[in-house]
Design a protein around this motif. Structure first.
Motif, PDB file in Angstrom:
ATOM      1  N   VAL A   9       0.841  -1.190   0.000  1.00  0.00           N
ATOM      2  CA  VAL A   9       0.000   0.000   0.000  1.00  0.00           C
ATOM      3  C   VAL A   9       0.877   1.241   0.000  1.00  0.00           C
ATOM      4  CG1 VAL A   9      -1.788   1.299   1.215  1.00  0.00           C
ATOM      5  CG2 VAL A   9      -1.815  -1.199   1.263  1.00  0.00           C
ATOM      6  N   LEU A  10       0.668   2.107  -0.975  1.00  0.00           N
ATOM      7  CA  LEU A  10       1.335   3.404  -1.024  1.00  0.00           C
ATOM      8  C   LEU A  10       0.264   4.487  -0.935  1.00  0.00           C
ATOM      9  CD1 LEU A  10       4.018   2.770  -3.789  1.00  0.00           C
ATOM     10  CD2 LEU A  10       4.344   2.801  -1.309  1.00  0.00           C
ATOM     11  N   ALA A  11       0.532   5.511  -0.144  1.00  0.00           N
ATOM     12  CA  ALA A  11      -0.438   6.579   0.084  1.00  0.00           C
ATOM     13  C   ALA A  11      -0.098   7.804  -0.768  1.00  0.00           C
ATOM     14  CB  ALA A  11      -0.461   6.968   1.552  1.00  0.00           C
ATOM     15  N   VAL A  12      -1.138   8.515  -1.179  1.00  0.00           N
ATOM     16  CA  VAL A  12      -1.000   9.771  -1.923  1.00  0.00           C
ATOM     17  C   VAL A  12      -1.745  10.848  -1.149  1.00  0.00           C
ATOM     18  CG1 VAL A  12      -1.564  11.020  -4.039  1.00  0.00           C
ATOM     19  CG2 VAL A  12      -0.792   8.637  -4.153  1.00  0.00           C
ATOM     20  N   ILE A  13      -1.023  11.875  -0.737  1.00  0.00           N
ATOM     21  CA  ILE A  13      -1.608  13.010  -0.026  1.00  0.00           C
ATOM     22  C   ILE A  13      -1.494  14.245  -0.907  1.00  0.00           C
ATOM     23  CG2 ILE A  13      -1.464  14.521   1.993  1.00  0.00           C
ATOM     24  CD1 ILE A  13      -0.074  12.226   3.473  1.00  0.00           C
ATOM     25  N   VAL A  14      -2.587  14.965  -1.080  1.00  0.00           N
ATOM     26  CA  VAL A  14      -2.562  16.231  -1.807  1.00  0.00           C
ATOM     27  C   VAL A  14      -2.505  17.364  -0.797  1.00  0.00           C
ATOM     28  CG1 VAL A  14      -3.802  17.765  -3.375  1.00  0.00           C
ATOM     29  CG2 VAL A  14      -3.811  15.289  -3.768  1.00  0.00           C
ATOM     30  N   ALA A  15      -1.520  18.257  -0.954  1.00  0.00           N
ATOM     31  CA  ALA A  15      -1.339  19.370  -0.018  1.00  0.00           C
ATOM     32  C   ALA A  15      -1.512  20.696  -0.741  1.00  0.00           C
ATOM     33  CB  ALA A  15       0.041  19.300   0.623  1.00  0.00           C
ATOM     34  N   TYR A  16      -2.109  21.649  -0.026  1.00  0.00           N
ATOM     35  CA  TYR A  16      -2.225  23.030  -0.534  1.00  0.00           C
ATOM     36  C   TYR A  16      -2.281  23.967   0.665  1.00  0.00           C
ATOM     37  CZ  TYR A  16      -4.056  27.276  -2.639  1.00  0.00           C
ATOM     38  OH  TYR A  16      -4.237  28.583  -3.030  1.00  0.00           O
ATOM     39  N   PHE A  38       3.478   9.461  -0.860  1.00  0.00           N
ATOM     40  CA  PHE A  38       3.783  10.499  -1.836  1.00  0.00           C
ATOM     41  C   PHE A  38       2.969  11.735  -1.479  1.00  0.00           C
ATOM     42  CE2 PHE A  38       4.908   6.635  -4.032  1.00  0.00           C
ATOM     43  CZ  PHE A  38       6.034   6.981  -4.766  1.00  0.00           C
ATOM     44  N   VAL A  39       3.654  12.836  -1.214  1.00  0.00           N
ATOM     45  CA  VAL A  39       2.982  14.108  -0.960  1.00  0.00           C
ATOM     46  C   VAL A  39       3.066  14.924  -2.239  1.00  0.00           C
ATOM     47  CG1 VAL A  39       2.924  16.216   0.415  1.00  0.00           C
ATOM     48  CG2 VAL A  39       3.612  14.050   1.480  1.00  0.00           C
ATOM     49  N   VAL A  40       1.933  15.224  -2.818  1.00  0.00           N
ATOM     50  CA  VAL A  40       1.879  16.037  -4.032  1.00  0.00           C
ATOM     51  C   VAL A  40       1.460  17.441  -3.602  1.00  0.00           C
ATOM     52  CG1 VAL A  40       0.972  16.259  -6.367  1.00  0.00           C
ATOM     53  CG2 VAL A  40       1.200  13.988  -5.325  1.00  0.00           C
ATOM     54  N   ASP A  41       2.379  18.393  -3.758  1.00  0.00           N
ATOM     55  CA  ASP A  41       2.212  19.723  -3.180  1.00  0.00           C
ATOM     56  C   ASP A  41       1.743  20.726  -4.226  1.00  0.00           C
ATOM     57  OD1 ASP A  41       2.246  21.849  -1.458  1.00  0.00           O
ATOM     58  OD2 ASP A  41       4.428  22.073  -1.444  1.00  0.00           O
ATOM     59  N   ASN A  42       0.495  21.184  -4.054  1.00  0.00           N
ATOM     60  CA  ASN A  42      -0.084  22.215  -4.923  1.00  0.00           C
ATOM     61  C   ASN A  42       0.248  23.633  -4.456  1.00  0.00           C
ATOM     62  OD1 ASN A  42      -1.469  21.196  -7.181  1.00  0.00           O
ATOM     63  ND2 ASN A  42      -3.227  20.555  -5.962  1.00  0.00           N
ATOM     64  N   SER A  95      -5.603  10.524   0.190  1.00  0.00           N
ATOM     65  CA  SER A  95      -5.846  11.304   1.404  1.00  0.00           C
ATOM     66  C   SER A  95      -5.783  12.795   1.127  1.00  0.00           C
ATOM     67  CB  SER A  95      -4.824  10.957   2.491  1.00  0.00           C
ATOM     68  OG  SER A  95      -5.083  11.693   3.676  1.00  0.00           O
ATOM     69  N   ASP A  96      -6.693  13.538   1.767  1.00  0.00           N
ATOM     70  CA  ASP A  96      -6.569  14.984   1.841  1.00  0.00           C
ATOM     71  C   ASP A  96      -5.558  15.327   2.923  1.00  0.00           C
ATOM     72  OD1 ASP A  96      -8.523  15.183  -0.082  1.00  0.00           O
ATOM     73  OD2 ASP A  96     -10.148  15.594   1.340  1.00  0.00           O
ATOM     74  N   GLN A  97      -5.179  16.589   2.987  1.00  0.00           N
ATOM     75  CA  GLN A  97      -4.147  17.018   3.932  1.00  0.00           C
ATOM     76  C   GLN A  97      -4.659  17.178   5.358  1.00  0.00           C
ATOM     77  OE1 GLN A  97      -3.001  20.759   2.210  1.00  0.00           O
ATOM     78  NE2 GLN A  97      -4.654  21.900   3.195  1.00  0.00           N
ATOM     79  N   ASP A  98      -5.982  17.289   5.528  1.00  0.00           N
ATOM     80  CA  ASP A  98      -6.539  17.606   6.834  1.00  0.00           C
ATOM     81  C   ASP A  98      -7.299  16.437   7.450  1.00  0.00           C
ATOM     82  OD1 ASP A  98      -8.554  17.669   5.002  1.00  0.00           O
ATOM     83  OD2 ASP A  98      -9.198  19.722   5.416  1.00  0.00           O
ATOM     84  N   SER A  99      -6.901  15.227   7.099  1.00  0.00           N
ATOM     85  CA  SER A  99      -7.496  14.027   7.688  1.00  0.00           C
ATOM     86  C   SER A  99      -6.558  13.433   8.737  1.00  0.00           C
ATOM     87  CB  SER A  99      -7.763  12.978   6.600  1.00  0.00           C
ATOM     88  OG  SER A  99      -8.712  13.445   5.666  1.00  0.00           O
TER      89      SER A  99
END
Length: 310
Positions: A9-16, A38-42, A95-99
């Motif tokens: 399992v690999l996680a993807v988090i979107v950050a802004y 993986f943090v994908v930073d917007n 995942s969202d950033q605020d969970s």
């Protein structure tokens, strides 16, 4: 409860522009439960808060992808999903950033998915039971109720630890890699809001089922803050900025234009969105702006004008 050895399992988090403390807690939790994050930073390139946070956590399992500008949740998710699949993920956790997941959320999701697949279910994704941090409301899942034309809501319980759901929110959703490859990416022209809803309906149209899992628990921020409203009695709802009101209304109209989404879902959900507009323009702090943006969202949705708000 431990996941099977074959699972990666690999996680993807979107950050802004995140709250760094909240994001740090999320990273610590998911790094302990997955093979990598993986943090994908917007966040705009001039703001280096996410980069600084990741640098303070020198773990080989943590990967930062800086986009330098806000390309939208859907685009960021697709970039992260592609990276996770290329790294050999068998399952991708979104995942969202605020969970904030419970310490055993991922294991509980994997166990439920394994049980469902062993029972012959064609599982498209599973998601946790989540509680809104602002209102304290624990949300049920949209589900078909026998004998009803329109959907209702169900919660997992001891007799039914999983609930077949019509839709799942992005945050906390666990998806098999094979499903992601077959169903395809998130719709980037939605930019933000209803990206998960459109994808959920597309998964179900492809013959898969979605499930909410009672044993998997997560806290999540649904809006900007709590909003006290009168809606057949006083209650707590989530408040949204006028720009979010625009996206939520525009993208719902866009959903209604899609032929693979059942008409009875559109009608039932339309009633909810009428109530949403009512709460934001009557009880919100920026009522006039919310009304204007709701009207603009309706107009752009009818015209098919998508992408980022301009």
């Amino acid at each position: 409860m431990q996941p099977a050895v074959s699972h990666r399992v690999l996680a993807v988090i979107v950050a802004y522009l995140p709250d760094v403390g909240v994001l740090r807690a999320l990273l610590d939790t998911l790094l302990a439960q997955t093979a990598g994050v993986f943090v994908v930073d917007n966040t705009p390139a001039t703001d280096r808060r996410v980069e600084a946070l990741c640098a303070a956590l020198p773990q080989p399992a943590l990967h930062l992808i800086r986009l330098g500008e806000n390309l939208g949740i859907a685009r960021a998710l697709n970039i992260g999903i592609d990276a996770a699949l290329a790294a050999g993920a068998t399952h991708v956790l979104l995942s969202d950033q605020d969970s904030l997941p419970a310490p055993d959320m991922v294991a509980a999701l994997l166990a439920a998915m394994d049980d469902l697949q062993c029972a012959g279910q064609r599982v498209g994704a599973v998601g946790p039971t989540y509680t809104d941090r602002h209102t304290g409301i624990t949300f049920p899942f949209q589900a078909h109720i026998p004998g009803r034309v329109f959907y209702g809501h169900r919660r997992p319980d001891a007799a039914h630890p999983t609930v077949e759901a019509l839709t799942l929110i992005t945050s906390g959703t666990l998806v098999p890699a094979a499903v992601l490859r077959e169903v395809g990416p998130m719709r980037e022209d939605f930019f933000i809001d209803h990206v998960d809803i459109e994808w959920s309906h597309r998964v179900r149209a492809a013959g898969y089922a979605l499930f909410g899992v009672g044993a998997a628990v997560m806290f999540h921020s649904m809006g900007d803050q709590a909003l006290r409203v009168w809606y057949f009695g006083w209650r707590q709802e989530s408040a949204y900025s006028p720009v979010r009101v625009y996206y939520r209304i525009r993208n719902f109209v866009a959903l209604c234009r899609l032929p693979f989404i059942p008409w009875h879902w559109k009608l039932r959900n339309g009633w909810y969105w009428l109530g949403f507009v009512y709460t934001q323009i009557v009880f919100g702090r920026q009522r006039l702006a919310a009304l204007r943006m709701a009207a603009r969202g309706l107009r752009d949705g009818l015209r098919g004008r998508m992408g980022p708000w301009r």
